[in-house]
Each structure stands twice: as structure tokens, then as C-alpha cells.
Design an enzyme around this catalytic site. Structure first.
Site, PDB file in Angstrom:
ATOM      1  CG  HIS A 169      -0.020   0.729   7.511  1.00  0.00           C
ATOM      2  ND1 HIS A 169       1.137   0.194   8.125  1.00  0.00           N
ATOM      3  CD2 HIS A 169       0.613   1.705   6.492  1.00  0.00           C
ATOM      4  CE1 HIS A 169       2.037   0.479   7.917  1.00  0.00           C
ATOM      5  NE2 HIS A 169       1.842   1.475   6.822  1.00  0.00           N
ATOM      6  CD  GLU A 170      -0.999   2.151   3.083  1.00  0.00           C
ATOM      7  OE1 GLU A 170      -0.446   3.409   3.324  1.00  0.00           O
ATOM      8  OE2 GLU A 170      -0.571   1.204   3.202  1.00  0.00           O
ATOM      9  CD  GLN A 211       3.580   5.635   3.043  1.00  0.00           C
ATOM     10  OE1 GLN A 211       2.527   5.144   2.470  1.00  0.00           O
ATOM     11  NE2 GLN A 211       4.675   4.692   3.519  1.00  0.00           N
ATOM     12  CG  HIS A 269       0.744   6.115   6.381  1.00  0.00           C
ATOM     13  ND1 HIS A 269       1.966   6.760   6.865  1.00  0.00           N
ATOM     14  CD2 HIS A 269       0.986   5.019   5.836  1.00  0.00           C
ATOM     15  CE1 HIS A 269       2.684   5.568   6.557  1.00  0.00           C
ATOM     16  NE2 HIS A 269       2.441   4.680   6.184  1.00  0.00           N
ATOM     17  N   GLY A 328       0.821  -1.146   0.273  1.00  0.00           N
ATOM     18  CA  GLY A 328      -0.004   0.063   0.322  1.00  0.00           C
ATOM     19  C   GLY A 328       0.948   1.238   0.001  1.00  0.00           C
ATOM     20  CB  CYS A 334       5.812   1.663   7.543  1.00  0.00           C
ATOM     21  SG  CYS A 334       5.089   3.281   7.197  1.00  0.00           S
ATOM     22  CG  LEU A 335       6.913   1.324   1.455  1.00  0.00           C
ATOM     23  CD1 LEU A 335       6.313   1.546   0.372  1.00  0.00           C
ATOM     24  CD2 LEU A 335       8.111   0.121   1.082  1.00  0.00           C
TER      25      LEU A 335
HETATM   26  O1  GNR Z   1       4.529  -2.592   2.072  1.00  0.00           O
HETATM   27  C1  GNR Z   1       3.845  -2.665   3.187  1.00  0.00           C
HETATM   28  N1  GNR Z   1       3.624  -3.802   3.889  1.00  0.00           N
HETATM   29  C2  GNR Z   1       2.992  -4.192   4.863  1.00  0.00           C
HETATM   30  C3  GNR Z   1       3.034  -5.156   5.623  1.00  0.00           C
HETATM   31  C4  GNR Z   1       2.035  -5.188   6.853  1.00  0.00           C
HETATM   32  C5  GNR Z   1       1.187  -4.325   7.278  1.00  0.00           C
HETATM   33  C6  GNR Z   1       1.446  -3.017   6.627  1.00  0.00           C
HETATM   34  C7  GNR Z   1       2.149  -2.998   5.387  1.00  0.00           C
HETATM   35  S1  GNR Z   1       1.829  -1.468   4.486  1.00  0.00           S
HETATM   36  C8  GNR Z   1       3.371  -1.342   3.833  1.00  0.00           C
HETATM   37  C9  GNR Z   1       3.613  -0.169   2.966  1.00  0.00           C
HETATM   38  C10 GNR Z   1       3.101   1.065   3.521  1.00  0.00           C
HETATM   39  O2  GNR Z   1       4.097   1.631   4.276  1.00  0.00           O
HETATM   40  N2  GNR Z   1       2.364   1.574   3.446  1.00  0.00           N
HETATM   41  O3  GNR Z   1       1.768   2.918   3.990  1.00  0.00           O
HETATM   42 NI    NI Z   2       3.209   2.726   5.905  1.00  0.00          NI
END
Ligand code: GNR
Ligand code: NI
Length: 167
Positions: free
Chosen positions: A134-135, A51, A138, A46, A91-92
Site C-alpha cells: 500500500h505504501e 501523503q 503511494h 503506515g 487509507c488516511l
Molecule cells: O492506517 C492504515 N490502515 C490500513 C489498513 C489496511 C490496509 C492498509 C492500511 S494503510 C493505512 C494508512 C495509510 O493510508 N497509509 O498509506
Molecule cells: Ni494510504
């Protein structure tokens, strides 16, 4: 298309709250194309606009094995949730090899708008439900590490500071 730079914790711009989308134009479509390209190039499941320093309510997501089931959600909202899961997240925007378990809803019903301006609902569970939560975090300036204990947060911060000093 263009690869976008991903902001890294502790960049304060990751704390900016995203603004709703009220018009779908060519500029927005181009931003979404660039977000897809950046998400796939980074092997993320995601990517939230926050980000990549775009403070609008947009995220892209692809939880498929084949990486060809991308979806883009504008103005996302969780309208129903149930159950609990506790799975490892990364998270990236959080370096230092940081992965840890976060408590999330097991199932969510997402409401959002697509790139045609059509309102839709989507039921998700497991990883897709984690990704949606998670998104949306953000877009509200929240990182998964904010859900961890203060002690864990301090360790992560120190590790990342140390790695950043070596660059
Ligand atoms: O690539 C991603 N993998 C992930 C793995 C487990 C829970 C959430 C994520 S999201 C992350 C990409 C990211 O940072 N999205 O905001
Ligand atoms: Ni993330």
C-alpha cells in the site's frame, strides 16, 4: 516535531511519483520524525511521504499492537513476492469511510535503506505485507481504490465529492 497535513483524494498531488533518496541529512531526519508523529496521531499503520506532500521515497510503518515498533524505509523495493491475500484496506488519504478488499501478495521481501544509509531486507506477510504494498503504491502515485472496479471507484468519488461539498 510537527504534525503534517495529510492530502486527501482527489488531490492531484497524490499522483506525483516520489524521487529516490541519495543523501541522509538533518532535513530528511526531521521529515521522518514529523511523519512518525503524523502517523501515530492519525492512528495509521503506515504513512507514505507522498501523503504529506513530500515527493521522496520514504515511508513509515508500525503494525504492532503496542505502537512502539515503528520502522522507516527509504527507497523501498519489493524484490520477491508470493501468494495472494484479499483483505479490506483503508487509507488516511481516502475519506468517506472507504474500506474495501484489495488483492495483494501474501508475502513480500522488502529491500530498502534505513536512516543510517544501511541497505537491509525484511520479510513480511499478512498485514505488514499489505501495508508495504500500500505504501509503495503511494510512492508511485497509486491509491488502493485504483485497484477496485470502475463502478466502485465512481461510487467512492461521488460519496467523497458530496461530503466535501458539505464542509
Ligand atoms: O492506517 C492504515 N490502515 C490500513 C489498513 C489496511 C490496509 C492498509 C492500511 S494503510 C493505512 C494508512 C495509510 O493510508 N497509509 O498509506
Ligand atoms: Ni494510504
Amino acid at each position: 516535531m510537527a504534525l503534517l497535513e495529510i492530502l486527501k483524494f482527489p488531490d492531484p498531488r497524490l499522483r506525483i511519483k516520489a524521487q529516490p533518496i541519495n543523501e541522509i541529512d538533518v532535513e530528511l531526519r526531521r521529515m521522518v520524525d514529523d511523519m512518525y508523529e503524523t502517523m501515530y496521531a492519525s492512528h495509521g499503520v503506515g504513512l507514505a511521504a507522498t501523503q504529506v506532500n513530500i515527493h521522496r521515497q520514504i515511508f513509515t510503518m508500525d503494525v504492532s499492537e503496542t505502537r512502539d515498533q515503528g520502522i522507516c524505509v527509504l527507497n523501498p523495493e519489493i524484490i520477491h513476492q508470493e501468494g495472494i491475500q484479499y483483505e479490506a484496506e483503508g487509507c488516511l488519504s481516502v475519506g468517506g469511510g472507504t474500506y474495501d478488499k484489495v488483492e495483494r501478495a501474501l508475502k513480500v521481501r522488502l529491500k530498502g535503506m534505513d536512516l543510517d544509509g544501511k541497505i537491509f531486507e525484511l520479510d513480511a506477510e499478512n498485514l505488514m505485507a499489505v501495508c508495504i504494498q500500500h505504501e509503495i503504491d503511494h510512492l508511485n502515485g497509486v491509491l488502493f481504490i485504483d485497484h477496485l472496479s470502475r463502478l466502485k471507484q465512481m461510487r467512492i468519488r461521488k460519496k467523497i465529492e458530496k461530503l466535501d461539498r458539505r464542509e
